[in-house]
Design an enzyme around this catalytic site. Structure first.
Site, PDB file in Angstrom:
ATOM      1  N   CYS A  65       0.829  -1.212   0.000  1.00 31.70           N
ATOM      2  CA  CYS A  65       0.000   0.000   0.000  1.00 31.70           C
ATOM      3  C   CYS A  65       0.864   1.264   0.000  1.00 31.70           C
ATOM      4  CB  CYS A  65      -0.925  -0.026   1.210  1.00 31.70           C
ATOM      5  SG  CYS A  65      -1.873   1.475   1.376  1.00 31.70           S
ATOM      6  N   GLU A  76      -7.023   2.217 -13.419  1.00 31.74           N
ATOM      7  CA  GLU A  76      -6.456   3.422 -12.809  1.00 31.74           C
ATOM      8  C   GLU A  76      -5.177   3.853 -13.539  1.00 31.74           C
ATOM      9  OE1 GLU A  76      -8.044   2.832  -8.218  1.00 31.74           O
ATOM     10  OE2 GLU A  76      -6.069   2.121  -8.737  1.00 31.74           O
ATOM     11  N   HIS A 114     -26.761  21.984  -0.566  1.00 31.03           N
ATOM     12  CA  HIS A 114     -26.902  22.623  -1.880  1.00 31.03           C
ATOM     13  C   HIS A 114     -25.908  23.770  -2.031  1.00 31.03           C
ATOM     14  CE1 HIS A 114     -28.965  23.735  -5.506  1.00 31.03           C
ATOM     15  NE2 HIS A 114     -28.995  24.997  -5.089  1.00 31.03           N
ATOM     16  N   LYS A 150       0.190   5.426  -6.015  1.00 29.67           N
ATOM     17  CA  LYS A 150      -0.814   5.462  -7.082  1.00 29.67           C
ATOM     18  C   LYS A 150      -1.667   6.715  -6.990  1.00 29.67           C
ATOM     19  CE  LYS A 150      -4.659   3.948  -6.302  1.00 29.67           C
ATOM     20  NZ  LYS A 150      -5.570   2.826  -6.062  1.00 29.67           N
ATOM     21  N   TYR A 165      -9.233  -2.916 -11.321  1.00 30.51           N
ATOM     22  CA  TYR A 165      -9.091  -1.499 -10.969  1.00 30.51           C
ATOM     23  C   TYR A 165      -7.670  -0.987 -11.167  1.00 30.51           C
ATOM     24  CZ  TYR A 165      -7.081  -2.292  -6.282  1.00 30.51           C
ATOM     25  OH  TYR A 165      -6.256  -2.622  -5.236  1.00 30.51           O
ATOM     26  N   GLU A 167     -26.044  15.989  -3.499  1.00 30.42           N
ATOM     27  CA  GLU A 167     -27.444  16.190  -3.121  1.00 30.42           C
ATOM     28  C   GLU A 167     -28.385  15.324  -3.960  1.00 30.42           C
ATOM     29  OE1 GLU A 167     -29.276  20.129  -3.994  1.00 30.42           O
ATOM     30  OE2 GLU A 167     -27.405  20.566  -5.001  1.00 30.42           O
ATOM     31  N   CYS A 218      -1.477   1.752  -3.067  1.00 31.13           N
ATOM     32  CA  CYS A 218      -2.463   2.825  -2.902  1.00 31.13           C
ATOM     33  C   CYS A 218      -1.854   4.228  -2.878  1.00 31.13           C
ATOM     34  CB  CYS A 218      -3.234   2.662  -1.590  1.00 31.13           C
ATOM     35  SG  CYS A 218      -3.344   1.011  -0.934  1.00 31.13           S
TER      36      CYS A 218
HETATM   37  P1  FAD Z   1       1.274  -6.090   1.861  1.00 33.57           P
HETATM   38  O1  FAD Z   1       0.949  -4.677   2.098  1.00 33.57           O
HETATM   39  O2  FAD Z   1       1.545  -6.542   0.484  1.00 33.57           O
HETATM   40  O3  FAD Z   1       2.530  -6.404   2.774  1.00 33.57           O
HETATM   41  C1  FAD Z   1       3.201  -7.619   2.718  1.00 33.57           C
HETATM   42  C2  FAD Z   1       4.659  -7.360   3.060  1.00 33.57           C
HETATM   43  O4  FAD Z   1       5.298  -8.599   3.320  1.00 33.57           O
HETATM   44  C3  FAD Z   1       5.442  -6.724   1.918  1.00 33.57           C
HETATM   45  O5  FAD Z   1       6.064  -5.557   2.396  1.00 33.57           O
HETATM   46  C4  FAD Z   1       6.467  -7.778   1.523  1.00 33.57           C
HETATM   47  O6  FAD Z   1       7.710  -7.203   1.133  1.00 33.57           O
HETATM   48  C5  FAD Z   1       6.618  -8.557   2.800  1.00 33.57           C
HETATM   49  N1  FAD Z   1       7.036  -9.950   2.651  1.00 33.57           N
HETATM   50  C6  FAD Z   1       6.585 -10.872   1.774  1.00 33.57           C
HETATM   51  N2  FAD Z   1       7.139 -12.074   2.011  1.00 33.57           N
HETATM   52  C7  FAD Z   1       7.965 -11.906   3.076  1.00 33.57           C
HETATM   53  C8  FAD Z   1       8.798 -12.793   3.828  1.00 33.57           C
HETATM   54  N3  FAD Z   1       8.856 -14.092   3.548  1.00 33.57           N
HETATM   55  N4  FAD Z   1       9.537 -12.287   4.829  1.00 33.57           N
HETATM   56  C9  FAD Z   1       9.476 -10.964   5.144  1.00 33.57           C
HETATM   57  N5  FAD Z   1       8.677 -10.086   4.491  1.00 33.57           N
HETATM   58  C10 FAD Z   1       7.927 -10.560   3.474  1.00 33.57           C
HETATM   59  N6  FAD Z   1      -5.933  -1.067  -1.611  1.00 33.57           N
HETATM   60  C11 FAD Z   1      -6.802  -0.120  -1.216  1.00 33.57           C
HETATM   61  O7  FAD Z   1      -7.479  -0.301  -0.195  1.00 33.57           O
HETATM   62  N7  FAD Z   1      -6.946   1.045  -1.930  1.00 33.57           N
HETATM   63  C12 FAD Z   1      -6.217   1.308  -3.033  1.00 33.57           C
HETATM   64  O8  FAD Z   1      -6.363   2.369  -3.644  1.00 33.57           O
HETATM   65  C13 FAD Z   1      -5.274   0.337  -3.453  1.00 33.57           C
HETATM   66  N8  FAD Z   1      -4.498   0.558  -4.533  1.00 33.57           N
HETATM   67  C14 FAD Z   1      -3.570  -0.367  -4.909  1.00 33.57           C
HETATM   68  C15 FAD Z   1      -2.779  -0.111  -6.017  1.00 33.57           C
HETATM   69  C16 FAD Z   1      -1.844  -1.035  -6.430  1.00 33.57           C
HETATM   70  C17 FAD Z   1      -0.984  -0.721  -7.631  1.00 33.57           C
HETATM   71  C18 FAD Z   1      -1.685  -2.254  -5.706  1.00 33.57           C
HETATM   72  C19 FAD Z   1      -0.662  -3.272  -6.141  1.00 33.57           C
HETATM   73  C20 FAD Z   1      -2.466  -2.524  -4.593  1.00 33.57           C
HETATM   74  C21 FAD Z   1      -3.422  -1.591  -4.180  1.00 33.57           C
HETATM   75  N9  FAD Z   1      -4.246  -1.819  -3.083  1.00 33.57           N
HETATM   76  C22 FAD Z   1      -5.162  -0.871  -2.703  1.00 33.57           C
HETATM   77  C23 FAD Z   1      -4.195  -3.100  -2.335  1.00 33.57           C
HETATM   78  C24 FAD Z   1      -3.398  -2.974  -1.043  1.00 33.57           C
HETATM   79  O9  FAD Z   1      -2.120  -2.462  -1.336  1.00 33.57           O
HETATM   80  C25 FAD Z   1      -3.289  -4.324  -0.371  1.00 33.57           C
HETATM   81  O10 FAD Z   1      -4.578  -4.872  -0.197  1.00 33.57           O
HETATM   82  C26 FAD Z   1      -2.621  -4.232   0.990  1.00 33.57           C
HETATM   83  O11 FAD Z   1      -1.342  -3.684   0.882  1.00 33.57           O
HETATM   84  C27 FAD Z   1      -2.535  -5.625   1.627  1.00 33.57           C
HETATM   85  O12 FAD Z   1      -1.835  -5.580   2.841  1.00 33.57           O
HETATM   86  P2  FAD Z   1      -1.075  -6.863   3.365  1.00 33.57           P
HETATM   87  O13 FAD Z   1      -0.612  -6.523   4.754  1.00 33.57           O
HETATM   88  O14 FAD Z   1      -1.903  -8.065   3.198  1.00 33.57           O
HETATM   89  O15 FAD Z   1       0.165  -7.080   2.403  1.00 33.57           O
END
Ligand code: FAD
Length: 462
Positions: A43, A184, A439, A51, A180, A444, A48
């Site tokens: 994110c 986007e 308004h 972006k 999306y 609205e 997010c």
């Molecule tokens: P992540 O945020 O992906 O975090 C996982 C972390 O784990 C990463 O930092 C990774 O490096 C780390 N990792 C992976 N494997 C290992 C390991 N074995 N050891 C140590 N670290 C590891 N969501 C919205 O709500 N609104 C938006 O506008 C939106 N826009 C987006 C735009 C794009 C281009 C993308 C790709 C996603 C977007 N999302 C959006 C989705 C959102 O980013 C994810 O849903 C959210 O980040 C999920 O969180 P998470 O904690 O599950 O995983």
């Protein structure tokens, strides 16, 4: 003293992981959190946040044009991709720092390493090779862009990760996908002056959204000059002698372009994570299988966020983390609530939505009322911009509950947040009717659509 090095070990420093680690550490638990790339996760680092910054950057072109109708003369304008990337990188670094600080202040141990499971309570820190133990483990490793390795020439293509760091702004781009992220980025690149083509194998972009939103956005994007090729796919990508790319398509011939971006879904980051060693079950997509409390089949291991392939959104990952804390550390079993999640597509115009689409509501309820308004927003009058806003409420005729609300137009995401509160509280159409309008606003319209535009009974429009 317990027999474990930590009370909680969190793998992944993204939205869900950081929230779990921070809250548990603030409660006095001995917590470690491992991140292999940058804290903040998808994110903050490459989702997010950057972006949305790009979305803002891409809108100025239209703002400059619109200004004329309001009496302004805008001088020569120019855009520097390099300056945008540098400013974006500074902001992302600042946010990453805040995430780390939050963890440190709460007392969590930060481990900058990949971590892998080697048993139900054992984690190997890949950088040092050290194995540590934890009473509980949270898997919050997120997902990554599907590279589409079966596509000949896929290695010449970029994903959303690369789009945030391109050396130069391409003159043209072909984006494959209809979700999306694809939509986007098509709007972002077009807004920055890039000749943009979107290619999607489905009948219409943004499956699962309300049809009116999908068609309305499709039309608006084409009217701006974005080429949209539905029911088509890229079959091969190759490098031309001149250094550009050639994307061969099934139905639209060869597309000559500077960049091809693949936005074809995201895969859970579970490969090589050691889930077998820990006995954690995954589904056929590699997503960790969890119960309603985000618990895996191994009782002390939880999984949350994108890696579970439930709803891939930041607030959902954060909510699941907070439910984990309630359940495990506050003796208050709390299952994440995935119903009525308000969300936005930051296209131009935006989509803001919560609840059921007309199509889904018509399948679920015997009779629905559809309230629909399509109008030119006030700002477009003097600017002369040809754009339409669409607002739609879906009401279950049996109990008058509003079961879906959909908006296409400026600030639709902001409006969806507030509609989300109302729908969550079980608002009826009568509540909308007795709410005074603000308004003059576009919003609205939501409280002034007094009679249904049409009804759908047993799946038939009447
Ligand atoms: P992540 O945020 O992906 O975090 C996982 C972390 O784990 C990463 O930092 C990774 O490096 C780390 N990792 C992976 N494997 C290992 C390991 N074995 N050891 C140590 N670290 C590891 N969501 C919205 O709500 N609104 C938006 O506008 C939106 N826009 C987006 C735009 C794009 C281009 C993308 C790709 C996603 C977007 N999302 C959006 C989705 C959102 O980013 C994810 O849903 C959210 O980040 C999920 O969180 P998470 O904690 O599950 O995983």
């Amino acid at each position: 003293m317990t027999q474990f090095d930590y009370d909680l070990f969190v793998i992944g420093g993204g939205s869900g992981g950081v929230r779990s680690a921070r809250l548990a550490a603030a409660m006095g638990k001995r917590v470690a959190i491992a991140e292999e790339y940058r804290f903040g996760g998808t994110c903050v680092i490459r989702g997010c946040v950057p972006k949305k910054l790009f979305v803002y950057a891409s809108q100025f072109h239209e703002h400059f044009e619109d200004a004329r109708g309001y009496g302004w003369t805008v001088g020569d304008t120019s855009f520097s991709w390099k300056a945008l990337i540098e400013a974006k990188d500074r902001e992302i670094a600042r946010l990453e720092g805040l995430y780390r600080k939050g963890l440190e202040n709460a007392g969590a141990e930060i481990l900058e390493t990949r971590a892998e499971l080697v048993g139900p309570h054992n984690i190997r820190l890949v950088k040092s090779g050290k194995v540590v133990t934890a009473e509980r483990i949270v898997i919050a490793v997120g997902g990554s862009a599907n590279p589409h390795a079966s596509l000949p020439g896929y290695e010449l293509c970029i994903t959303s990760n690369d789009a945030f760091h391109l050396e130069e702004l391409p003159r043209s781009i072909v984006i494959a996908g209809g979700g999306y992220i694809a939509v986007e980025f098509a709007n972002i690149f077009h807004g920055l002056g890039v000749d943009t083509t979107l290619i999607y194998r489905g009948k219409e972009i943004l499956s699962r959204f309300d049809q009116d939103m999908r068609h309305g956005l499709h039309e608006a994007m084409e009217a701006k000059g974005i080429r949209i090729l539905c029911e088509d796919i890229i079959t091969k990508v190759s490098r031309t002698a001149a250094g550009g790319l050639l994307a061969e398509t099934k139905n639209n011939g060869h597309l000559s372009t500077d960049q091809v971006m693949l936005a074809l879904g995201r895969d859970p980051n579970t490969a090589g994570l050691g889930l077998e060693a820990a006995g954690v079950a995954v589904n056929d997509r590699g997503a960790v299988i969890v119960d309603e409390y985000s618990r895996t089949n191994v009782p002390n291991i939880y999984a949350l966020g994108d890696v579970t392939d439930r709803v891939q959104l930041t607030p959902v990952a954060i909510h699941e983390a907070m439910c984990f804390i309630e359940t495990e550390y506050k003796n208050n079993p709390t299952a994440p609530d995935h119903d009525l999640i308000a969300t936005a597509v930051f296209s131009q115009p935006e989509i803001g939505t919560v609840g059921l689409s007309e199509e889904d509501a018509a399948k679920r309820f015997e009779e629905i009322e559809v309230y629909r308004a399509q109008f030119r927003p006030m700002k477009a009058t003097l600017s002369g911009r040809q754009e339409k806003m669409i607002m739609k409420l879906i009401v279950n005729a049996a109990d008058r509950k509003v079961v879906g609300a959909h908006i296409l137009g400026h600030d639709a995401g902001e409006m969806a947040q507030l509609l989300g509160v109302s729908l969550k509280a079980g608002v009826t159409k009568d509540d909308f009717d007795r709410t005074m309008a603000v308004h003059p606003t576009a919003a609205e319209e939501l409280v002034t659509m007094y009679s249904p535009t049409y009804r759908v009974r047993n799946g038939e429009r009447v």
